[in-house]
Design a protein around this motif. Structure first.
Motif, PDB file in Angstrom:
ATOM      1  N   LYS A 160      15.090  -3.723  -1.440  1.00 21.82           N
ATOM      2  CA  LYS A 160      14.092  -4.530  -2.137  1.00 21.82           C
ATOM      3  C   LYS A 160      14.126  -4.298  -3.643  1.00 21.82           C
ATOM      4  CE  LYS A 160      10.820  -5.036   1.674  1.00 21.82           C
ATOM      5  NZ  LYS A 160       9.396  -4.908   2.106  1.00 21.82           N
TER       6      LYS A 160
ATOM      7  N   ASN B  19       3.335  -1.350  -6.971  1.00 23.82           N
ATOM      8  CA  ASN B  19       1.932  -1.768  -6.856  1.00 23.82           C
ATOM      9  C   ASN B  19       1.803  -3.235  -6.461  1.00 23.82           C
ATOM     10  OD1 ASN B  19       0.775   0.723  -7.471  1.00 23.82           O
ATOM     11  ND2 ASN B  19       0.789   0.324  -9.673  1.00 23.82           N
ATOM     12  N   LYS B  20       2.805  -4.032  -6.812  1.00 23.73           N
ATOM     13  CA  LYS B  20       2.759  -5.470  -6.534  1.00 23.73           C
ATOM     14  C   LYS B  20       3.327  -5.826  -5.156  1.00 23.73           C
ATOM     15  CE  LYS B  20       3.197  -6.764 -11.423  1.00 23.73           C
ATOM     16  NZ  LYS B  20       4.034  -7.470 -12.429  1.00 23.73           N
ATOM     17  N   SER B  21       3.836  -4.832  -4.433  1.00 27.01           N
ATOM     18  CA  SER B  21       4.393  -5.119  -3.107  1.00 27.01           C
ATOM     19  C   SER B  21       3.275  -5.454  -2.123  1.00 27.01           C
ATOM     20  CB  SER B  21       5.207  -3.925  -2.601  1.00 27.01           C
ATOM     21  OG  SER B  21       4.388  -2.767  -2.485  1.00 27.01           O
ATOM     22  N   GLU B  22       3.651  -6.080  -1.005  1.00 28.75           N
ATOM     23  CA  GLU B  22       2.647  -6.507  -0.032  1.00 28.75           C
ATOM     24  C   GLU B  22       1.929  -5.314   0.576  1.00 28.75           C
ATOM     25  OE1 GLU B  22       6.678  -6.507   2.169  1.00 28.75           O
ATOM     26  OE2 GLU B  22       5.890  -6.921   0.158  1.00 28.75           O
ATOM     27  N   LEU B  23       0.678  -5.544   0.990  1.00 32.60           N
ATOM     28  CA  LEU B  23      -0.138  -4.472   1.548  1.00 32.60           C
ATOM     29  C   LEU B  23       0.308  -4.142   2.977  1.00 32.60           C
ATOM     30  CD1 LEU B  23      -3.726  -5.433   0.310  1.00 32.60           C
ATOM     31  CD2 LEU B  23      -2.173  -3.717  -0.632  1.00 32.60           C
ATOM     32  N   TYR B  24       0.155  -2.888   3.314  1.00 30.13           N
ATOM     33  CA  TYR B  24       0.518  -2.414   4.646  1.00 30.13           C
ATOM     34  C   TYR B  24      -0.605  -1.516   5.159  1.00 30.13           C
ATOM     35  CZ  TYR B  24       2.920   0.276   8.280  1.00 30.13           C
ATOM     36  OH  TYR B  24       3.275   0.885   9.463  1.00 30.13           O
ATOM     37  N   GLN B  25      -1.059  -1.775   6.373  1.00 33.80           N
ATOM     38  CA  GLN B  25      -2.128  -0.976   6.956  1.00 33.80           C
ATOM     39  C   GLN B  25      -1.524   0.238   7.649  1.00 33.80           C
ATOM     40  OE1 GLN B  25      -4.802  -3.081   9.523  1.00 33.80           O
ATOM     41  NE2 GLN B  25      -6.289  -1.406   9.591  1.00 33.80           N
TER      42      GLN B  25
ATOM     43  N   SER C 202      -5.216   0.366   3.772  1.00 35.43           N
ATOM     44  CA  SER C 202      -4.126  -0.503   3.339  1.00 35.43           C
ATOM     45  C   SER C 202      -3.597  -0.055   1.989  1.00 35.43           C
ATOM     46  CB  SER C 202      -4.619  -1.957   3.262  1.00 35.43           C
ATOM     47  OG  SER C 202      -4.990  -2.425   4.541  1.00 35.43           O
TER      48      SER C 202
ATOM     49  N   PRO D  37       0.038  -0.583  -0.813  1.00 35.13           N
ATOM     50  CA  PRO D  37       1.285  -1.326  -1.039  1.00 35.13           C
ATOM     51  C   PRO D  37       2.413  -0.699  -0.219  1.00 35.13           C
ATOM     52  CG  PRO D  37       0.137  -0.986  -3.104  1.00 35.13           C
ATOM     53  CD  PRO D  37      -0.588  -0.170  -2.074  1.00 35.13           C
ATOM     54  N   ILE D  38       3.155  -1.530   0.464  1.00 41.47           N
ATOM     55  CA  ILE D  38       4.127  -1.021   1.429  1.00 41.47           C
ATOM     56  C   ILE D  38       5.212  -0.159   0.784  1.00 41.47           C
ATOM     57  CG2 ILE D  38       5.673  -3.032   1.312  1.00 41.47           C
ATOM     58  CD1 ILE D  38       5.974  -2.726   4.396  1.00 41.47           C
TER      59      ILE D  38
END
Length: 312
Positions: free
Chosen positions: A8, A203-209, A216, A218-219
């Motif tokens: 990524k 910090n801008k990556s998608e959230l991950y629980q 949650s 950032p992934i």
């Protein structure tokens, strides 16, 4: 985890290395150095020399990925540390080895040469239809090969240096682990802008629980945390191994681990891997097995220990 992160964000090597160094340094400061109150068994000046080499190898290997060096070639080329370690052992420590081990080195060398040649052709052909752009890409690739070669020799020299230190001052794997990661931390100041830029991207990556925790994040930060923890377990095992085995044996174990990573990266990144690449990989793998002289357990090799192996 690191494969996903580099896929990524290909240039995230510095923030990953910094996080690994920081975590191990903090853990060592609390539990090994006793908040700085415990005096080191090995003088700091020797650790300073070691960490200079260690830090340089880590940074150079990271930057090589930005110089048209594909991940499979990066892993295969670094497996040549077995070659570099043996050569420096002969030159510096005046060691001598068995015919099996010299043969294994020849096989590893042929394997790396095949993979390097095939990757060079791919870089030139895939970079652009423009001859000028293709030449420029090839020159960057050559610079990447030079960086990997430098890191290879430096890593081998560091292994020999560690081996001589442990013989002189005794086995102190936890202490060595701490100082090898704490002393280089100021050097990351020169990489601060790159680390900050990738922190912003993370910090801008998608959230991950996060499972169990129920929070949650950032992934990319979750991937980084998992990488730091697993890398800590791995590197701690390697440092323990350096106190119990010769640098060549340690290099062999690490090489086999890299081949597992190589196979995973080929599958995950869908990198072009021709039959020539597989042939080169096979040579490297067979050469590594020959280095261990596993044939002796099958009764093929001589059962008596060889004089030249007593120093190994």
């Amino acid at each position: 985890m690191v494969l996903t992160m580099k896929r990524k964000h290909p240039g995230c090597g510095n923030i990953v290395t910094f996080a690994q160094f920081l975590f191990i340094a903090v853990e060592g400061f609390l539990f090994e150095a006793d908040f700085g109150r415990k005096r080191p068994a090995i003088p700091i000046r020797y650790y300073a020399t070691m960490v200079t080499m260690f830090f340089t190898v880590s940074v150079v290997n990271n930057y090589a990925l930005n110089l048209n060096i594909a991940m499979p070639l990066h892993m295969i080329f670094r497996s040549g540390s077995l070659i570099a370690n043996m050569i420096l052992g002969i030159v510096i420590l005046k060691k001598r080895y068995s015919v099996f081990k010299y043969t294994s080195i020849a096989l590893v060398s042929v394997g790396i040469f095949i993979c390097t040649s095939m990757s060079a052709k791919q870089v030139t052909s895939q970079s652009s239809l423009s001859e000028n752009d293709g030449f420029q890409a090839f020159m960057w690739w050559l610079l990447g090969i030079g960086a990997l070669t430098f890191a290879l020799l430096m890593s081998a020299r560091m292994g020999i240096f560690q081996e001589t230190l442990y013989k002189q001052f005794g086995k102190h794997s936890k202490e060595a682990l701490f100082y090898n990661h704490a002393l280089p931390l100021p050097g990351f100041i020169f990489l601060a802008s790159d680390i900050y830029d990738h922190a912003v991207l993370f910090n801008k990556s998608e959230l991950y629980q996060v499972p169990v925790a129920g929070v949650s994040v950032p992934i990319m930060w979750f991937y980084l945390l998992m990488n730091v923890v697993t890398q800590y377990v791995c590197i701690r095992g390697v440092f323990i191994l350096t106190t119990e085995c010769t640098s060549l044996t340690v290099t062999l174990v690490v090489t086999l681990r890299k081949f597992v990573s190589l196979l995973v990266s080929i599958w995950y990144f869908q990198n072009p891997f021709t039959r020539w690449h597989w042939l080169g990989t096979l040579f490297v793998f067979i050469g590594t097995l020959m280095y261990t002289e596993v044939w002796s357990s099958l009764g093929i090799a001589r059962s008596q220990p060889r004089k030249e192996d007593k120093k190994d």
